[in-house]
Design a protein around this motif. Structure first.
Motif, PDB file in Angstrom:
ATOM      1  N   PHE A  73      -1.412 -17.838 -10.458  1.00  0.00           N
ATOM      2  CA  PHE A  73      -0.894 -16.474 -10.290  1.00  0.00           C
ATOM      3  C   PHE A  73      -1.364 -15.575 -11.439  1.00  0.00           C
ATOM      4  O   PHE A  73      -1.642 -14.391 -11.227  1.00  0.00           O
ATOM      5  CB  PHE A  73       0.634 -16.484 -10.219  1.00  0.00           C
ATOM      6  N   VAL A  74      -1.437 -16.138 -12.629  1.00  0.00           N
ATOM      7  CA  VAL A  74      -1.982 -15.375 -13.752  1.00  0.00           C
ATOM      8  C   VAL A  74      -3.429 -14.982 -13.455  1.00  0.00           C
ATOM      9  O   VAL A  74      -3.849 -13.832 -13.669  1.00  0.00           O
ATOM     10  CB  VAL A  74      -1.901 -16.188 -15.059  1.00  0.00           C
ATOM     11  N   GLU A  75      -4.199 -15.918 -12.921  1.00  0.00           N
ATOM     12  CA  GLU A  75      -5.597 -15.656 -12.623  1.00  0.00           C
ATOM     13  C   GLU A  75      -5.764 -14.618 -11.514  1.00  0.00           C
ATOM     14  O   GLU A  75      -6.766 -13.888 -11.473  1.00  0.00           O
ATOM     15  CB  GLU A  75      -6.296 -16.963 -12.241  1.00  0.00           C
ATOM     16  N   LEU A  76      -4.764 -14.514 -10.633  1.00  0.00           N
ATOM     17  CA  LEU A  76      -4.809 -13.488  -9.589  1.00  0.00           C
ATOM     18  C   LEU A  76      -4.631 -12.087 -10.157  1.00  0.00           C
ATOM     19  O   LEU A  76      -4.970 -11.102  -9.504  1.00  0.00           O
ATOM     20  CB  LEU A  76      -3.716 -13.751  -8.550  1.00  0.00           C
ATOM     21  N   GLY A 107       0.813  -1.205   0.000  1.00  0.00           N
ATOM     22  CA  GLY A 107       0.000   0.000   0.000  1.00  0.00           C
ATOM     23  C   GLY A 107       0.849   1.259   0.000  1.00  0.00           C
ATOM     24  O   GLY A 107       0.539   2.236  -0.690  1.00  0.00           O
ATOM     25  N   GLU A 108       1.948   1.243   0.749  1.00  0.00           N
ATOM     26  CA  GLU A 108       2.824   2.412   0.813  1.00  0.00           C
ATOM     27  C   GLU A 108       3.539   2.662  -0.512  1.00  0.00           C
ATOM     28  O   GLU A 108       3.798   3.808  -0.882  1.00  0.00           O
ATOM     29  CB  GLU A 108       3.846   2.221   1.934  1.00  0.00           C
ATOM     30  N   ALA A 109       3.860   1.590  -1.235  1.00  0.00           N
ATOM     31  CA  ALA A 109       4.574   1.738  -2.504  1.00  0.00           C
ATOM     32  C   ALA A 109       3.752   2.485  -3.544  1.00  0.00           C
ATOM     33  O   ALA A 109       4.297   3.105  -4.459  1.00  0.00           O
ATOM     34  CB  ALA A 109       4.969   0.367  -3.044  1.00  0.00           C
ATOM     35  N   ALA A 110       2.439   2.443  -3.397  1.00  0.00           N
ATOM     36  CA  ALA A 110       1.567   3.090  -4.385  1.00  0.00           C
ATOM     37  C   ALA A 110       1.845   4.578  -4.512  1.00  0.00           C
ATOM     38  O   ALA A 110       1.576   5.177  -5.561  1.00  0.00           O
ATOM     39  CB  ALA A 110       0.103   2.858  -4.009  1.00  0.00           C
ATOM     40  N   ARG A 127      -3.609 -11.511  -2.858  1.00  0.00           N
ATOM     41  CA  ARG A 127      -4.803 -10.776  -3.223  1.00  0.00           C
ATOM     42  C   ARG A 127      -4.919  -9.489  -2.422  1.00  0.00           C
ATOM     43  O   ARG A 127      -5.251  -8.418  -2.956  1.00  0.00           O
ATOM     44  CB  ARG A 127      -6.026 -11.663  -2.978  1.00  0.00           C
ATOM     45  N   ARG A 128      -4.631  -9.584  -1.112  1.00  0.00           N
ATOM     46  CA  ARG A 128      -4.705  -8.397  -0.261  1.00  0.00           C
ATOM     47  C   ARG A 128      -3.614  -7.390  -0.626  1.00  0.00           C
ATOM     48  O   ARG A 128      -3.842  -6.175  -0.558  1.00  0.00           O
ATOM     49  CB  ARG A 128      -4.595  -8.799   1.208  1.00  0.00           C
ATOM     50  N   MET A 129      -2.447  -7.872  -1.039  1.00  0.00           N
ATOM     51  CA  MET A 129      -1.378  -6.956  -1.465  1.00  0.00           C
ATOM     52  C   MET A 129      -1.769  -6.212  -2.735  1.00  0.00           C
ATOM     53  O   MET A 129      -1.582  -4.995  -2.841  1.00  0.00           O
ATOM     54  CB  MET A 129      -0.077  -7.736  -1.672  1.00  0.00           C
ATOM     55  N   ILE A 130      -2.304  -6.935  -3.694  1.00  0.00           N
ATOM     56  CA  ILE A 130      -2.745  -6.299  -4.934  1.00  0.00           C
ATOM     57  C   ILE A 130      -3.824  -5.267  -4.638  1.00  0.00           C
ATOM     58  O   ILE A 130      -3.778  -4.128  -5.136  1.00  0.00           O
ATOM     59  CB  ILE A 130      -3.271  -7.362  -5.923  1.00  0.00           C
ATOM     60  N   ASP A 131      -4.786  -5.625  -3.805  1.00  0.00           N
ATOM     61  CA  ASP A 131      -5.873  -4.700  -3.468  1.00  0.00           C
ATOM     62  C   ASP A 131      -5.339  -3.467  -2.760  1.00  0.00           C
ATOM     63  O   ASP A 131      -5.758  -2.337  -3.051  1.00  0.00           O
ATOM     64  CB  ASP A 131      -6.918  -5.402  -2.599  1.00  0.00           C
ATOM     65  N   ALA A 132      -4.403  -3.674  -1.816  1.00  0.00           N
ATOM     66  CA  ALA A 132      -3.845  -2.534  -1.087  1.00  0.00           C
ATOM     67  C   ALA A 132      -3.115  -1.588  -2.023  1.00  0.00           C
ATOM     68  O   ALA A 132      -3.229  -0.354  -1.896  1.00  0.00           O
ATOM     69  CB  ALA A 132      -2.897  -3.033   0.007  1.00  0.00           C
ATOM     70  N   TYR A 133      -2.393  -2.138  -2.976  1.00  0.00           N
ATOM     71  CA  TYR A 133      -1.658  -1.304  -3.922  1.00  0.00           C
ATOM     72  C   TYR A 133      -2.609  -0.540  -4.836  1.00  0.00           C
ATOM     73  O   TYR A 133      -2.482   0.684  -5.005  1.00  0.00           O
ATOM     74  CB  TYR A 133      -0.715  -2.192  -4.742  1.00  0.00           C
TER      75      TYR A 133
END
Length: 325
Positions: free
Chosen positions: A285-288, A176-179, A196-202
């Motif tokens: 991972f592709v589907e994520l 989230g901070e990297a965004a 999934r939570r990392m992608i959402d946070a970003y």
């Protein structure tokens, strides 16, 4: 279309051999490559640690692949030097180099003799370094006095387009901070709910650019051999933060990992002798939603892995993701 890349592990492979390995990766159909940047290996058994930047010049000149490099500016590297290295490669090989800028590990950074700062200080130092690097790549003259010091720095040879600066993260908070500053996100294979939570946070914090994933795998014609490779080469990489950040030598990593069982290694490395199983894992991972996967076979010999994955795994992934990049 998901890009399938080859990870170049300088800690494990002599740089001359690694150059041949990445050239072979391109010939076999890998779409891209990614390079580590270490001063020390994770284990004395790995036994190598070539200088990534000189190697990247050779790799970019002898392939047509795009490359990424993981780098930790602020202690071992002054940010102006990182900017110059990126700028020169970007000028010579337009659009083919990006850098993931992180806070580093003591095993590499302690060589300067400077104290190893706590994580919050390293985070703040990284943000200063990112700002300095961006400004230099934009052609500014930079003077900065903070956790890093820059005096009248200017890049005289600039790329037409500044290389992307990517945010590496292993936690939801860091993602989230990297965004706030990154041109994309990169992480390593972890449980799917966490990814999934990392992608959402970003994304929810406004993060833009590609999502990249480095995937540690171990394959061999027999399961026993695949497990042996992973256990021999990667058991020192099973420790969560802060241990992985703060241990400062390969010898201490080896001592700390003496009794790590293979089952613990299999929590961080996808281990199987079944190529279809590897393809299925990677397809998840592709589907994520990951745009680029960088496959890191944790063994020191790469040819058999490259040939087997090019023959059986890459075609399945390309069918899953809608074709080759």
């Amino acid at each position: 279309m998901t890009i399938i890349g080859f990870h170049c592990s300088h800690e494990q492979i002599h740089p001359a051999q690694l150059l041949q390995d990445v050239q072979r990766a391109e010939q076999l159909g890998f779409d891209a490559a990614m390079s580590s940047d270490h001063f020390s290996p994770w284990s004395a058994r790995q036994g190598h640690s070539g200088f990534a930047w000189s190697w990247l010049g050779a790799a970019l000149a002898t392939t047509s692949l795009p490359f990424g490099v993981v780098n930790a500016p602020g202690q071992r590297y002054h940010p102006a030097v990182v900017a110059q290295a990126l700028g020169t490669l970007g000028a010579m090989f337009p659009g083919r180099i990006w850098a993931a800028l992180g806070t580093g590990e003591a095993s590499n950074e302690h060589i300067t003799g400077d104290p190893w700062p706590p994580k919050d200080v390293r985070n703040a130092r990284l943000r200063e370094c990112v700002d300095v690097i961006r400004r230099l790549l934009a052609g500014e003259e930079v003077t900065h006095d903070g956790l890093v010091t820059v005096s009248g720095a200017r890049l005289w040879s600039l790329p037409d387009r500044a290389p992307h600066l990517v945010g590496p993260a292993v936690s939801v908070t860091t993602a989230g901070e990297a965004a706030a500053w990154a041109d994309g996100l990169i992480t390593v294979n972890q449980p799917h709910d966490k990814l999934r939570r990392m992608i959402d946070a970003y994304r929810e914090a406004g993060g833009k650019g590609p999502l990249r994933l480095q995937v540690h795998v171990s394959w061999a014609p027999s399961m026993q051999r695949a497990e042996e490779i992973a256990h021999d080469q990667w058991r020192t990489n099973t420790f969560p933060p802060p241990a992985c950040w703060d241990i400062d030598s390969a010898e201490v990593f080896d001592l700390a990992s003496e009794h790590v069982p293979v089952e613990q290694v299999k929590q961080v490395v996808l281990v199987s002798d079944d190529l279809d199983q590897h393809a299925a894992w990677l397809a998840e991972f592709v589907e994520l939603g990951f745009d680029e996967l960088f496959l890191h076979h944790v063994g020191q010999e790469q040819q058999a892995f490259q040939e087997a994955f090019a023959d059986r795994v890459l075609p399945q992934l390309r069918r899953t993701s809608g074709g080759s990049a």
